[in-house]
Design a protein around this motif. Structure first.
Motif, PDB file in Angstrom:
ATOM      1  N   ARG A  28       0.845  -1.194   0.000  1.00 44.34           N
ATOM      2  CA  ARG A  28       0.000   0.000   0.000  1.00 44.34           C
ATOM      3  C   ARG A  28       0.880   1.244   0.000  1.00 44.34           C
ATOM      4  NH1 ARG A  28      -3.149  -0.332   5.322  1.00 44.34           N
ATOM      5  NH2 ARG A  28      -3.773   1.761   4.625  1.00 44.34           N
ATOM      6  N   PRO A  29       0.400   2.343  -0.585  1.00 44.69           N
ATOM      7  CA  PRO A  29       1.174   3.592  -0.533  1.00 44.69           C
ATOM      8  C   PRO A  29       1.100   4.220   0.856  1.00 44.69           C
ATOM      9  CG  PRO A  29      -0.926   3.970  -1.618  1.00 44.69           C
ATOM     10  CD  PRO A  29      -0.840   2.485  -1.387  1.00 44.69           C
ATOM     11  N   HIS A  30       2.172   4.914   1.231  1.00 44.90           N
ATOM     12  CA  HIS A  30       2.259   5.572   2.522  1.00 44.90           C
ATOM     13  C   HIS A  30       2.890   6.948   2.335  1.00 44.90           C
ATOM     14  CE1 HIS A  30       1.217   1.994   4.935  1.00 44.90           C
ATOM     15  NE2 HIS A  30       1.771   1.332   3.938  1.00 44.90           N
ATOM     16  N   PRO A  31       2.673   7.873   3.278  1.00 40.58           N
ATOM     17  CA  PRO A  31       3.317   9.190   3.154  1.00 40.58           C
ATOM     18  C   PRO A  31       4.836   9.054   3.066  1.00 40.58           C
ATOM     19  CG  PRO A  31       1.651   9.206   4.878  1.00 40.58           C
ATOM     20  CD  PRO A  31       1.818   7.779   4.473  1.00 40.58           C
ATOM     21  N   GLY A  57       4.737   3.706   9.624  1.00 40.17           N
ATOM     22  CA  GLY A  57       3.783   3.840   8.533  1.00 40.17           C
ATOM     23  C   GLY A  57       4.180   4.779   7.415  1.00 40.17           C
ATOM     24  N   TYR A  58       5.485   4.871   7.141  1.00 39.40           N
ATOM     25  CA  TYR A  58       5.968   5.797   6.118  1.00 39.40           C
ATOM     26  C   TYR A  58       6.872   5.094   5.107  1.00 39.40           C
ATOM     27  CZ  TYR A  58       4.249   9.206   9.448  1.00 39.40           C
ATOM     28  OH  TYR A  58       3.435   9.909  10.295  1.00 39.40           O
ATOM     29  N   THR A  59       6.922   5.658   3.910  1.00 38.85           N
ATOM     30  CA  THR A  59       7.879   5.227   2.896  1.00 38.85           C
ATOM     31  C   THR A  59       9.072   6.167   2.975  1.00 38.85           C
ATOM     32  OG1 THR A  59       6.189   4.306   1.429  1.00 38.85           O
ATOM     33  CG2 THR A  59       8.279   4.948   0.424  1.00 38.85           C
ATOM     34  N   VAL A  60      10.242   5.618   3.268  1.00 42.12           N
ATOM     35  CA  VAL A  60      11.403   6.442   3.613  1.00 42.12           C
ATOM     36  C   VAL A  60      12.523   6.253   2.593  1.00 42.12           C
ATOM     37  CG1 VAL A  60      13.020   7.061   5.450  1.00 42.12           C
ATOM     38  CG2 VAL A  60      10.781   6.085   6.038  1.00 42.12           C
ATOM     39  N   LEU A  61      13.072   7.354   2.130  1.00 44.24           N
ATOM     40  CA  LEU A  61      14.176   7.351   1.174  1.00 44.24           C
ATOM     41  C   LEU A  61      15.393   7.984   1.827  1.00 44.24           C
ATOM     42  CD1 LEU A  61      14.789   6.719  -1.888  1.00 44.24           C
ATOM     43  CD2 LEU A  61      14.404   9.174  -2.284  1.00 44.24           C
TER      44      LEU A  61
END
Length: 253
Positions: A28-31, A57-61
């Motif tokens: 799923r997409p996340h902030p 709950g985040y997508t982290v780069l």
């Protein structure tokens, strides 16, 4: 929450930045959250920090901001970095750090990272959060200044020279910021003195920026980095509370 971490390449105006990407393993997409490295670069400790944010709950780069000089690892680091006994390491990373803080370079690279977030199916639509440490604190603030329409929250921990007498000092552009900011300063940090902290706070207040500025008593520059001799467990725990609270307010997961 289980997370999944991989290495990715980010096309930039100046080449290709290698980066660590981690996100909840739920398809799923996340902030999105952009995590900027400290001076020692992307390494296992920073990846673990990114994983912890992803677990919330985040997508982290986590981009390698030294990518113009090569892919990670650029230098060999000990398992525990003794900051007071690593002159050879500083001799290598010093020029890289200086090059990475040129405002135009920061802006170009941030544009590439933000474009990646916008195109990724792992990231929800809308603004992102940014956090950074040492060098990364400066990059975090610069990104909030340069991309006010894309950054909802920015955190800066033990950042150095966020205020200077240079005409391009970040505090002089406070009026461009729309994000909510958090600053976790070390009270024993010669690169960000009490006078500089006060000047930064005054500039942000005058510009109407939503921010919180805290001085961590007894902490030295680098207090969040558990793989260095400057680590402070109490300050680190406080930093995690502040960072996750900021993200929850600005970017509910």
């Amino acid at each position: 929450m289980t997370v999944h971490g991989i290495l990715v390449d980010i096309p930039t105006a100046d080449g290709t930045a290698d980066a660590y990407l981690t996100h909840p393993d739920d398809d799923r997409p996340h902030p999105g959250v952009l995590l900027y490295q400290d001076g020692f670069g992307v390494r296992p400790h920073l990846k673990a920090m990114a994983d912890r944010i992803a677990e919330a709950g985040y997508t982290v780069l986590v981009p390698n901001v030294y990518y113009r000089s090569g892919r990670v690892p650029l230098i060999e680091l000990p398992e525990l970095i003794d900051v007071d006994q690593c002159d050879e390491i500083f001799a290598t990373i010093g020029p890289l750090l200086v090059a990475a803080t040129v405002p135009d370079v920061v802006l170009r690279d941030a544009e590439a990272y933000l474009a990646w977030f916008a195109d990724s199916p792992l990231v929800t639509d809308g603004p992102i959060g940014v956090t950074g440490y040492c060098l990364g604190a400066y990059l975090s603030l610069r990104t909030a200044i340069g991309h006010p329409d894309r950054v909802a929250a920015a955190a800066c921990f033990h950042g150095g020279r966020l205020v200077s007498d240079r005409p391009d000092s970040p505090h002089l552009e406070a009026g461009r910021i729309t994000a909510e900011l958090y600053f976790g300063h070390a009270d024993q940090d010669p690169s960000m003195t009490s006078e500089q902290i006060a000047e930064l706070d005054e500039a942000l207040t005058a510009a109407g920026v939503r921010f919180r500025s805290e001085v961590y008593e007894g902490a030295t520059h680098g207090f969040t980095q558990a793989d260095t001799s400057r680590y402070d467990a109490v300050g680190d725990a406080r930093h995690w509370t502040a960072l996750l609270d900021l993200l929850k307010r600005a970017l509910p997961a």
